[in-house]
Design an enzyme around this catalytic site. Sequence first.
Site, short mmCIF file in Angstrom:
data_model
loop_
_atom_site.label_atom_id
_atom_site.label_comp_id
_atom_site.label_asym_id
_atom_site.label_seq_id
_atom_site.Cartn_x
_atom_site.Cartn_y
_atom_site.Cartn_z
N HIS A 18 -0.12 4.71 8.24
CA HIS A 18 -1.22 3.79 7.92
C HIS A 18 -1.19 2.69 8.97
O HIS A 18 -0.18 2.00 9.13
CB HIS A 18 -1.10 3.19 6.53
CG HIS A 18 -2.13 2.13 6.28
ND1 HIS A 18 -3.48 2.37 6.41
CD2 HIS A 18 -2.02 0.82 5.95
CE1 HIS A 18 -4.15 1.26 6.15
NE2 HIS A 18 -3.28 0.30 5.87
N HIS B 282 -3.80 -0.20 11.56
CA HIS B 282 -5.00 -1.03 11.63
C HIS B 282 -5.55 -1.05 13.07
O HIS B 282 -5.58 -2.10 13.71
CB HIS B 282 -4.68 -2.46 11.19
CG HIS B 282 -4.39 -2.60 9.74
ND1 HIS B 282 -4.63 -3.77 9.05
CD2 HIS B 282 -3.89 -1.73 8.82
CE1 HIS B 282 -4.29 -3.62 7.79
NE2 HIS B 282 -3.82 -2.38 7.63
N GLU C 277 0.81 -1.21 0.00
CA GLU C 277 0.00 0.00 0.00
C GLU C 277 0.85 1.28 0.00
O GLU C 277 0.43 2.32 0.49
CB GLU C 277 -0.96 -0.01 1.19
CG GLU C 277 -2.01 -1.12 1.06
CD GLU C 277 -3.05 -1.05 2.16
OE1 GLU C 277 -4.24 -0.94 1.82
OE2 GLU C 277 -2.67 -1.12 3.34
N HIS D 96 -10.80 -1.77 7.47
CA HIS D 96 -9.39 -1.84 7.08
C HIS D 96 -8.48 -1.16 8.10
O HIS D 96 -7.66 -1.82 8.73
CB HIS D 96 -9.25 -1.18 5.70
CG HIS D 96 -7.87 -1.17 5.14
ND1 HIS D 96 -7.58 -0.66 3.89
CD2 HIS D 96 -6.68 -1.57 5.63
CE1 HIS D 96 -6.29 -0.78 3.64
NE2 HIS D 96 -5.71 -1.32 4.69
#
Length: 250
Positions: free
Chosen positions: A104, A106, A85, A172
């Site tokens: 980023h 989770h 990603e 996500h």
Amino acid sequence: MTSRAFAEERNLVAEACRVLAGRGLADGILGHISLRVDDDALLVRCRGPRERGLVHTTAHDIRLVRFDGTAAASDETDGWSVPNELPIHTAVLRSRAGVAAVVHAHPRRTVTADLAGIAIRPIVGAYDIPGAHLAAGGVPVYPRGVLIRNADLASEMIAAMNGRPVVILRGHGVTSAAESVEQAVLQAVSVDGIAGISLDVASAGGSLADLPDADLAELPDLGSAFNTGTAWRHEIARVRGIAAATAPVG
């Protein structure tokens, strides 16, 4: 340019990854942080041949790559691969001149709250002043639970982000963008904290209510020295304390 370049910055990104893990925002091997170093390159947490997860990230895991995903120097490869990603990072950095760092992660509570239909709202006040102001400005949602592995999907995410510091990725995780690595991480921590409180209130049978505008206006800006500097020193001390407490004896 060699892998010796940007040693201080690599250490910062690596420690920030450990902070994410220590806060439970990046459990296991998923999640990454990037830092822009110039118009064509960024430092980013990559996955190597002996991947152990974010809690064990070292500066060696932080690689210098170009925006197209290629290694910025020959000694940046040796079996390491950029995140699938990476387009999350490059799309944000290309579209936001004032942003230098992208997280980023989770975070389970953030994902759970969103799936339960609970938006991130300014339900807290002085409990978390930066978080309250962040929530009041809005935390949008990218409604697709996909792996953002190409420019088209990253463009969709950018559109959903709509210039805000943080966007939730449905089913996500979360993307957080800021002028510094520290601020990007702390934003994600605040959003997940509000998500956790929201879930607790809902599970206790309570109703979520936004902070009154008068109260929100009364919350002072304590300044970056406190909101970011002091808060970050705490996060570093916290994660180092966890590491020391769990280190094997002998």
